[in-house]
Design a protein around this motif. Structure first.
Motif, short mmCIF file in Angstrom:
data_model
loop_
_atom_site.label_atom_id
_atom_site.label_comp_id
_atom_site.label_asym_id
_atom_site.label_seq_id
_atom_site.Cartn_x
_atom_site.Cartn_y
_atom_site.Cartn_z
N ALA A 11 -4.85 -3.19 -3.95
CA ALA A 11 -6.23 -2.71 -3.96
C ALA A 11 -7.17 -3.62 -4.74
O ALA A 11 -8.33 -3.79 -4.35
N VAL A 55 -3.51 -3.94 -9.15
CA VAL A 55 -3.67 -2.52 -8.83
C VAL A 55 -3.19 -2.24 -7.40
O VAL A 55 -3.61 -2.93 -6.45
N ALA A 60 -2.63 0.85 -4.44
CA ALA A 60 -3.02 2.19 -3.99
C ALA A 60 -1.85 2.83 -3.25
O ALA A 60 -1.23 2.20 -2.39
N GLN A 115 -4.41 5.18 -9.17
CA GLN A 115 -3.74 3.98 -8.69
C GLN A 115 -2.53 3.69 -9.57
O GLN A 115 -2.36 4.27 -10.65
N THR A 137 -0.97 0.61 -11.62
CA THR A 137 -1.35 -0.70 -12.14
C THR A 137 -0.16 -1.38 -12.80
O THR A 137 0.52 -0.77 -13.65
N THR A 149 0.17 4.58 -14.38
CA THR A 149 -0.67 5.24 -13.39
C THR A 149 -2.07 5.33 -13.98
O THR A 149 -2.27 5.94 -15.04
N PRO A 168 -8.05 -1.09 0.34
CA PRO A 168 -6.69 -1.57 0.06
C PRO A 168 -6.08 -2.22 1.29
O PRO A 168 -6.25 -1.74 2.41
#
Length: 487
Positions: A110, A124, A126, A134, A136, A151, A294
């Motif tokens: 994303a 990141v 999705a 998201q 990460t 998260t 995304p």
């Protein structure tokens, strides 16, 4: 900002005693009565303060907790968010994204925020099951090693997200957002009303300017001294509380929608950034929106090319690269919230390696700039630690003002054996009936307009009026009359 009846009408403790006559017997003189406008403001200030204060207490406590989120993030997630050793040259984004994908093979890519200074790179992903949130992956930009995974919610860590939800909606979803909107809708009314009433009380006294800002410590203990602390503290806090009220309303549920519609009506919204390569305008995005859709097919090598183009275009500091759908430009946005903020954005053709569109913060409409900066200040980000300290001081000061307001309500209670009561009586009614025609012609439409723009203000104000009318009917049928708080 207050919860009590700070009218200009004298009280037993503040009214001067009767001047003695020539023969030594006390002379009597009528007590000065407040104007209808002042009486109405006193009653509104009293009832609104008493009934809205619980919402303000919750907002102040949760907001106070939120002010320490940067330090909390560093304590809880420092190993993921920062690196101990800062190298001279970061590794290519291709290498960092590949490492992140190896650590977390699921989800669509994303956005990527390259690490700057001691900050790690954020990659990141999705995932449908996370909804708005998201996943990460944090990568050391100097070694290419993964330092952790969290998260997140548009860059916010789990701890910050939890405290943000607590402040905004008490973890009750859309239903919980009503509490914060009620608090923000009345905060400015109470702040302005309290300042006006305190100024009116002090305007005819000696040293009036001093005692607007400094409590009169020579006042006898009791309600007068409590009122001094309550009012002067409210005066010091007033400007900050007005800013918090206005910025809080901008992202509230109902008033926020009206605010956004108002900005759109005067063409003062944040400019959009077109990511179309065919000349068709694209969505400009919002404060909590990644610039592109995304995509799992984004080539990691393309990020290095897009990053180089964005840097050449003048985007310095922390940025976020958001890949777009095939056949569209990628968006690159500055994400520096510290003053002076960096909020410029460019759209980059990932194949041609050229900038196809840009939106600079300097070109935003004035109201859009003010709104964006106000939101960052409300979140404690605009001026760093100084911003956090100011917000904490406002929250603590507001809690003190509320406590002093309730204390005054209790101190005004009747204590005689035949009139004993738990709390003080409300201010005398009748102010509305005594208003001049011009005040009604101006005030009623203005109040209706404010109530329409701030629905929760309008609904609760109507509720206060209904309660007041019912209490008045009950008092008349009972043959009694509640003693006014100022008598």
């Amino acid at each position: 900002m207050s919860l009590t009846e700070l009218s200009g009408a004298p009280t037993p403790e503040s009214s001067p005693g009767p001047e003695p006559a020539a023969d030594g017997t006390p002379a009597t003189r009528p007590q000065r009565r407040p104007s209808p406008l002042a009486a109405l403001l006193v009653r509104l200030h009293f009832y609104a303060g008493i009934l809205v204060a619980p919402f303000l207490v919750v907002a102040a406590l949760t907001g106070l907790a939120y002010t320490v989120t940067p330090q909390l993030d560093q304590a809880l997630y420092g190993d993921q968010l920062t690196v101990a050793d800062v190298g001279d040259q970061p590794r290519p984004l291709t290498e960092q994204i590949t490492a992140a994908r190896a650590a977390h093979p699921d989800g669509d890519l994303a956005a990527v925020s390259p690490g700057v200074d001691d900050r790690t790179t954020q990659v990141v992903f999705a995932l449908p099951e996370l909804g708005e949130k998201q996943h990460t992956v944090y990568v050391d930009p100097h070694t290419g090693e993964v330092t952790g995974q969290l998260t997140t919610w548009f860059g916010s860590t789990p701890a910050t997200t939890w405290l943000d939800d607590l402040h905004r909606n008490l973890h009750l979803g859309e239903l919980g957002r009503h509490y914060s909107e009620i608090a923000a809708s009345w905060l400015w009314v109470l702040a302005l009303g309290g300042v006006i009433l305190w100024w009116r009380r002090r305007r005819n006294g000696r040293g009036r300017v001093k005692h607007l800002l400094v409590p009169d410590l020579s006042a006898a203990k009791g309600v007068r001294r409590t009122r001094g602390w309550h009012a002067t503290t409210g005066v010091w806090l007033a400007l900050g509380l007005l800013v918090l009220s206005a910025t809080g309303l901008t992202w509230s549920r109902f008033a926020g929608e009206n605010f956004a519609a108002g900005l759109a009506a005067v063409d003062a919204t944040r400019p959009g950034l077109s990511t179309s390569l065919t000349g068709t305008p694209a969505d400009g995005g919002g404060e909590h929106q990644h610039g592109g859709a995304p995509t799992a097919a984004a080539d990691p090598a393309t990020f290095d090319r897009v990053l180089a183009v964005a840097r050449d275009a003048g985007l310095s500091g922390p940025i976020e690269i958001s890949p777009g759908e095939p056949g569209t430009a990628w968006s690159v946005a500055q994400t520096d919230n510290l003053w002076p903020v960096g909020r410029d954005r460019v759209a980059v053709d990932p194949d041609a390696g050229i900038v196809t569109a840009r939106s600079d913060f300097a070109d935003w409409p004035f109201l859009a700039k003010v709104s964006a900066l106000g939101v960052q200040a409300h979140m404690g980000l605009l001026f760093g630690v100084v911003n956090q300290i100011l917000l904490a001081a406002l929250a603590i000061g507001l809690l003190c003002v509320i406590v002093w307001g309730y204390r005054m309500w209790w101190q005004r209670r009747p204590t005689r054996a035949d009139r004993r009561a738990l709390v003080g009586a409300p201010p005398a009614r009748g102010g509305l009936r005594g208003l001049p025609l011009w005040a009604l012609l101006l005030g009623v439409p203005l109040t209706v307009a404010v109530g329409w723009a701030l629905p929760w203000f309008g609904v609760t104000l109507l509720g206060f009026l209904v309660v007041d009318v019912v209490l008045g009917i009950v008092a008349r049928r009972g043959g009694g009359r509640a003693a006014p708080a100022d008598s």
